[in-house]
Design a protein around this motif. Sequence first.
Motif, mmCIF file in Angstrom:
data_model
loop_
_atom_site.group_PDB
_atom_site.id
_atom_site.type_symbol
_atom_site.label_atom_id
_atom_site.label_comp_id
_atom_site.label_asym_id
_atom_site.label_seq_id
_atom_site.Cartn_x
_atom_site.Cartn_y
_atom_site.Cartn_z
ATOM 1 N N GLY A 90 0.662 -1.009 -0.144
ATOM 2 C CA GLY A 90 0.166 -0.205 0.113
ATOM 3 C C GLY A 90 1.303 1.535 0.116
ATOM 4 O O GLY A 90 0.339 2.125 -1.099
ATOM 5 N N GLN A 91 1.944 1.699 0.675
ATOM 6 C CA GLN A 91 2.719 2.636 0.423
ATOM 7 C C GLN A 91 4.344 2.673 -0.452
ATOM 8 O O GLN A 91 3.496 3.818 -1.005
ATOM 9 C CB GLN A 91 3.805 2.339 1.876
ATOM 10 C CG GLN A 91 2.993 2.552 3.208
ATOM 11 C CD GLN A 91 4.086 1.074 3.902
ATOM 12 O OE1 GLN A 91 4.651 0.882 3.699
ATOM 13 N NE2 GLN A 91 3.269 1.150 5.181
ATOM 14 N N ALA A 92 3.708 2.029 -1.102
ATOM 15 C CA ALA A 92 4.203 2.128 -2.586
ATOM 16 C C ALA A 92 3.100 2.629 -3.925
ATOM 17 O O ALA A 92 3.213 3.326 -4.427
ATOM 18 C CB ALA A 92 4.783 0.401 -3.226
ATOM 19 N N TYR A 93 2.105 2.058 -3.539
ATOM 20 C CA TYR A 93 0.373 2.490 -4.281
ATOM 21 C C TYR A 93 0.801 3.678 -4.304
ATOM 22 O O TYR A 93 0.914 4.739 -5.245
ATOM 23 C CB TYR A 93 -0.836 1.757 -4.205
ATOM 24 C CG TYR A 93 -1.153 0.650 -4.681
ATOM 25 C CD1 TYR A 93 -0.915 0.850 -6.132
ATOM 26 C CD2 TYR A 93 -1.095 -0.593 -4.325
ATOM 27 C CE1 TYR A 93 -1.535 -0.313 -7.139
ATOM 28 C CE2 TYR A 93 -1.979 -1.374 -4.998
ATOM 29 C CZ TYR A 93 -1.811 -1.484 -6.520
ATOM 30 O OH TYR A 93 -2.735 -2.751 -6.843
ATOM 31 N N VAL A 94 0.491 4.439 -2.829
ATOM 32 C CA VAL A 94 0.615 5.306 -2.406
ATOM 33 C C VAL A 94 2.034 6.815 -3.012
ATOM 34 O O VAL A 94 1.596 7.111 -3.417
ATOM 35 C CB VAL A 94 0.379 5.996 -1.469
ATOM 36 C CG1 VAL A 94 0.301 7.272 -0.556
ATOM 37 C CG2 VAL A 94 -1.210 4.719 -0.426
ATOM 38 N N GLY A 95 2.887 6.113 -2.325
ATOM 39 C CA GLY A 95 3.771 6.106 -3.207
ATOM 40 C C GLY A 95 4.271 7.145 -4.450
ATOM 41 O O GLY A 95 4.520 8.144 -5.645
ATOM 42 N N GLY A 96 3.651 6.091 -5.151
ATOM 43 C CA GLY A 96 3.437 6.298 -6.803
ATOM 44 C C GLY A 96 2.426 7.998 -7.281
ATOM 45 O O GLY A 96 2.636 8.230 -8.346
ATOM 46 N N ILE A 97 1.214 7.871 -6.308
ATOM 47 C CA ILE A 97 0.671 9.269 -5.907
ATOM 48 C C ILE A 97 1.731 10.031 -6.256
ATOM 49 O O ILE A 97 2.068 11.523 -7.578
ATOM 50 C CB ILE A 97 0.183 8.814 -5.525
ATOM 51 C CG1 ILE A 97 -1.125 8.079 -5.307
ATOM 52 C CG2 ILE A 97 -0.762 10.530 -5.482
ATOM 53 C CD1 ILE A 97 -2.309 8.671 -3.405
ATOM 54 N N GLY A 98 2.524 10.090 -5.558
ATOM 55 C CA GLY A 98 3.663 11.219 -5.617
ATOM 56 C C GLY A 98 4.907 11.988 -6.971
ATOM 57 O O GLY A 98 5.058 12.303 -7.381
ATOM 58 N N THR A 148 -3.199 -2.851 11.030
ATOM 59 C CA THR A 148 -3.516 -2.160 10.515
ATOM 60 C C THR A 148 -2.996 -1.819 8.821
ATOM 61 O O THR A 148 -3.631 -1.078 7.751
ATOM 62 C CB THR A 148 -2.436 -0.539 11.345
ATOM 63 O OG1 THR A 148 -1.580 -1.389 11.424
ATOM 64 C CG2 THR A 148 -3.836 -0.686 12.744
ATOM 65 N N THR A 149 -1.533 -2.108 8.774
ATOM 66 C CA THR A 149 -1.123 -2.354 7.670
ATOM 67 C C THR A 149 -1.500 -2.894 6.380
ATOM 68 O O THR A 149 -1.638 -2.675 5.481
ATOM 69 C CB THR A 149 0.710 -2.782 8.038
ATOM 70 O OG1 THR A 149 0.756 -3.732 8.252
ATOM 71 C CG2 THR A 149 1.326 -1.524 8.160
ATOM 72 N N ILE A 150 -1.891 -4.546 7.524
ATOM 73 C CA ILE A 150 -2.994 -4.872 6.158
ATOM 74 C C ILE A 150 -3.825 -4.516 5.617
ATOM 75 O O ILE A 150 -4.234 -4.503 4.767
ATOM 76 C CB ILE A 150 -3.232 -6.584 6.798
ATOM 77 C CG1 ILE A 150 -1.538 -6.921 6.458
ATOM 78 C CG2 ILE A 150 -3.397 -7.071 5.663
ATOM 79 C CD1 ILE A 150 -1.846 -8.258 7.360
ATOM 80 N N MET A 151 -5.225 -3.550 6.548
ATOM 81 C CA MET A 151 -6.177 -2.864 5.838
ATOM 82 C C MET A 151 -5.715 -1.874 5.697
ATOM 83 O O MET A 151 -6.302 -1.538 4.325
ATOM 84 C CB MET A 151 -6.832 -2.535 7.312
ATOM 85 C CG MET A 151 -7.278 -3.203 8.503
ATOM 86 S SD MET A 151 -7.727 -3.615 10.200
ATOM 87 C CE MET A 151 -8.510 -2.207 9.453
ATOM 88 N N PHE A 152 -4.407 -1.022 5.327
ATOM 89 C CA PHE A 152 -3.902 -0.068 4.369
ATOM 90 C C PHE A 152 -3.870 -0.187 3.132
ATOM 91 O O PHE A 152 -4.003 0.161 2.381
ATOM 92 C CB PHE A 152 -2.901 0.998 5.776
ATOM 93 C CG PHE A 152 -3.322 1.808 6.425
ATOM 94 C CD1 PHE A 152 -3.447 3.547 5.981
ATOM 95 C CD2 PHE A 152 -4.707 1.437 7.731
ATOM 96 C CE1 PHE A 152 -4.273 3.988 7.252
ATOM 97 C CE2 PHE A 152 -4.847 2.404 8.173
ATOM 98 C CZ PHE A 152 -5.018 3.987 8.017
ATOM 99 N N ASN A 153 -3.053 -1.445 3.071
ATOM 100 C CA ASN A 153 -2.975 -2.102 1.848
ATOM 101 C C ASN A 153 -4.328 -2.624 0.783
ATOM 102 O O ASN A 153 -4.329 -2.071 -0.529
ATOM 103 C CB ASN A 153 -2.464 -3.445 2.164
ATOM 104 C CG ASN A 153 -0.982 -3.382 2.619
ATOM 105 O OD1 ASN A 153 -0.436 -2.484 2.027
ATOM 106 N ND2 ASN A 153 -0.742 -4.372 2.688
#
Length: 377
Positions: A90-98, A148-153
């Motif tokens: 999920g963090q990589a996904y959102v990093g892609g927005i940047g 929480t990190t699984i949910m945020f994925n």
Amino acid sequence: MSTPYAKLPGWVEYGLVPLVNLAVAFLVAGLVVLLVGENPFEAAYHLINGAFGRGEYIGFTLYYATTFIFTGLAVAVAFHAGLFNIGGEGQAYVGGIGVALACLWLDQVMPWYVVFLLAILGSAFFGALWAFLPGWLQAKRGSHIVITTIMFNFIASSLMVYLLTRVLKPLGSMAPQTRTFAEGGQLPKLDWLLSIFGLNVGTAPFNISFLLALAAAFGVWLLIWRTKLGYEMRTMGHSPSAARYAGIRESRITVIAMMISGGLAGMMALNPIMGEQFRMQLDFVQGAGFVGIAVALMGRSHPGGIIPAAILFGVLYQGGAEIAFEMPSISRDMIVIIQGLVILFAGALENMFRPAITRAFAVRGQRAAAVVQTKGA
């Protein structure tokens, strides 16, 4: 409480033990290939040849490895602080927005190196921001970081679908993706690097983000082993009670470690978005966040181990595609099984052979001591 294992020499801990686990994983994988009626030696040949047989193959192998270095480092940083960040996907996904925002904004007016610098900052910022929330919930509310990190994925995945179908998709387009970036949003290939060895990168998307991944690995080494913050993180990871006794604020370290971890995971997006696709598409992460867990485990959470472990998984991805092409009876699902065996022995069963290796070195040490005593007498 389990008895801790004796301390082994560094070359055994970071070299021999992972190699033994890896050898057993490939041995079991060979038996699986044999069971489906294929020659495991032929499969091994296609695996190695598909990964290193030509300059183009090497380029693809290192392209995949670049992605896994970032996600492996992300998991490792959290590990050192005693945290299991399973949210790299999920963090990589959102990093892609940047990354996408920097490219869409400046790709037509700025050179690639300016856009690249802003994309690095954007990907790290968005990835860190997405990891901040689970870190804060763990530190302030006691919410388990794994849950929480699984949910945020899943939240990140849904957010990406919304953005690529409602916000960032060009007018008149049916595909859930941004527009193709201009030259300013495209990273140059590292063909000159392979050409030093007389190799042609061909169509492989091996790009300059590989050098950024190596720089990130060096930066993580400096952070963890050469700074006060890194010492505090390792102290909390080894013994939270000792860290509290020493006056280390557990909540502060938890949030900072998760943000650094998320920033590294977010930087993974640079490789596929600016280095291969030249646009942001759905599912550009392709499971790299979860592969990073195996890379960190196999590399013993040390950058010096994470880099070769990432290259190994690059070999499995690129060489596995060659096996599936040359040996049709071995499907892509079979390649996933082989990857799963490597993950199994490198992660869940990493201590299977450690007691025997520890005993062997203990006996060796006792014999050496006996020899010294005999010579002294």
